[in-house]
Motif scaffolding. Sequence first.
Motif, PDB file in Angstrom:
ATOM      1  N   GLY A   1       0.823  -1.200   0.000  1.00 28.58           N
ATOM      2  CA  GLY A   1       0.000   0.000   0.000  1.00 28.58           C
ATOM      3  C   GLY A   1       0.858   1.250   0.000  1.00 28.58           C
ATOM      4  N   ASN A   2       0.193   2.371   0.151  1.00 31.79           N
ATOM      5  CA  ASN A   2       0.841   3.673   0.133  1.00 31.79           C
ATOM      6  C   ASN A   2       1.642   3.867   1.412  1.00 31.79           C
ATOM      7  OD1 ASN A   2       1.506   6.393   0.286  1.00 31.79           O
ATOM      8  ND2 ASN A   2      -0.487   7.099  -0.457  1.00 31.79           N
ATOM      9  N   ALA A   3       2.938   4.073   1.262  1.00 35.73           N
ATOM     10  CA  ALA A   3       3.818   4.234   2.429  1.00 35.73           C
ATOM     11  C   ALA A   3       3.399   5.418   3.295  1.00 35.73           C
ATOM     12  CB  ALA A   3       5.267   4.400   1.969  1.00 35.73           C
ATOM     13  N   ASP A   4       2.663   6.371   2.730  1.00 35.32           N
ATOM     14  CA  ASP A   4       2.217   7.551   3.473  1.00 35.32           C
ATOM     15  C   ASP A   4       0.792   7.418   4.021  1.00 35.32           C
ATOM     16  OD1 ASP A   4       4.646   8.895   2.960  1.00 35.32           O
ATOM     17  OD2 ASP A   4       3.917   9.527   0.989  1.00 35.32           O
ATOM     18  N   ALA A   5       0.204   6.229   3.939  1.00 33.77           N
ATOM     19  CA  ALA A   5      -1.167   6.022   4.436  1.00 33.77           C
ATOM     20  C   ALA A   5      -1.231   6.378   5.922  1.00 33.77           C
ATOM     21  CB  ALA A   5      -1.604   4.577   4.220  1.00 33.77           C
ATOM     22  N   PRO A   6      -2.365   6.939   6.368  1.00 36.54           N
ATOM     23  CA  PRO A   6      -2.474   7.391   7.757  1.00 36.54           C
ATOM     24  C   PRO A   6      -2.509   6.266   8.794  1.00 36.54           C
ATOM     25  CG  PRO A   6      -4.559   7.710   6.605  1.00 36.54           C
ATOM     26  CD  PRO A   6      -3.550   7.277   5.575  1.00 36.54           C
ATOM     27  N   VAL A   7      -2.915   5.073   8.397  1.00 33.01           N
ATOM     28  CA  VAL A   7      -2.991   3.952   9.328  1.00 33.01           C
ATOM     29  C   VAL A   7      -1.933   2.920   8.942  1.00 33.01           C
ATOM     30  CG1 VAL A   7      -4.431   2.062  10.207  1.00 33.01           C
ATOM     31  CG2 VAL A   7      -5.450   4.311   9.778  1.00 33.01           C
ATOM     32  N   THR A   8      -1.161   2.490   9.935  1.00 30.87           N
ATOM     33  CA  THR A   8      -0.155   1.454   9.721  1.00 30.87           C
ATOM     34  C   THR A   8      -0.591   0.191  10.445  1.00 30.87           C
ATOM     35  OG1 THR A   8       1.618   3.091   9.582  1.00 30.87           O
ATOM     36  CG2 THR A   8       2.267   0.814  10.064  1.00 30.87           C
ATOM     37  N   ILE A   9      -0.716  -0.886   9.677  1.00 29.94           N
ATOM     38  CA  ILE A   9      -1.034  -2.196  10.235  1.00 29.94           C
ATOM     39  C   ILE A   9       0.236  -3.030  10.131  1.00 29.94           C
ATOM     40  CG2 ILE A   9      -2.459  -4.271  10.048  1.00 29.94           C
ATOM     41  CD1 ILE A   9      -4.473  -2.483   8.411  1.00 29.94           C
ATOM     42  N   ILE A  10       0.788  -3.422  11.259  1.00 27.58           N
ATOM     43  CA  ILE A  10       1.938  -4.322  11.258  1.00 27.58           C
ATOM     44  C   ILE A  10       1.409  -5.700  11.634  1.00 27.58           C
ATOM     45  CG2 ILE A  10       4.196  -4.854  12.240  1.00 27.58           C
ATOM     46  CD1 ILE A  10       4.465  -1.855  12.922  1.00 27.58           C
ATOM     47  N   GLU A  11       1.585  -6.639  10.715  1.00 26.23           N
ATOM     48  CA  GLU A  11       1.138  -8.006  10.959  1.00 26.23           C
ATOM     49  C   GLU A  11       2.326  -8.855  11.368  1.00 26.23           C
ATOM     50  OE1 GLU A  11      -0.826 -11.869   8.703  1.00 26.23           O
ATOM     51  OE2 GLU A  11      -0.478 -10.033   7.570  1.00 26.23           O
TER      52      GLU A  11
END
Length: 173
Positions: A26-36
């Motif tokens: 996804g977009n590296a600048d997206a406001p939400v970061t999901i770390i799996e």
Amino acid sequence: AGLAFAASARAEIAKFEDSIKPVVVGNADAPVTIIEFASLGCPHCANFHHDTYPQIKKDYIDTGKAKLVFTDFPLGTPALAAAMIARCSGPQRYMGYIDIFFRAQAQWSRADNPLNALKKIARFGGMSNADVDACLAQQNLIDHIQSTARKASEEHKINSTPSFLVNGTKVSG
């Protein structure tokens, strides 16, 4: 998610520096970061990738609302080997290998010889048996994957897979 590689492609194993780079979907600048945090040998992780991830990708990642950082948290030696092979494929092919290892999990994780089964799968992505052997001989890659998992356990109390950090908040299961 389709395979990011062609069956006839011939690939070199990635340089160590490239193999340890975080892979962001996804977009590296997206406001939400999901770390799996996932183990390629974990059936619950495979179910997440088959059943839940496509919808999250469609609704949040593809729309730019979130990005996913897949983090290896291998539980067991075969899962560590699978994670290493995916890492050695390089950042461009990594998620393709993650996808195929989850899809074929029942075959390789229950095989009498999981390593041979993993090598057979790796050939679909263009890695030869010699490539896989060279990959699995990289002690620095083993150390990196294990230290990343240990750090997740210590800093974020990750102790099961799949587990997630959503903008820093832990979500298990």
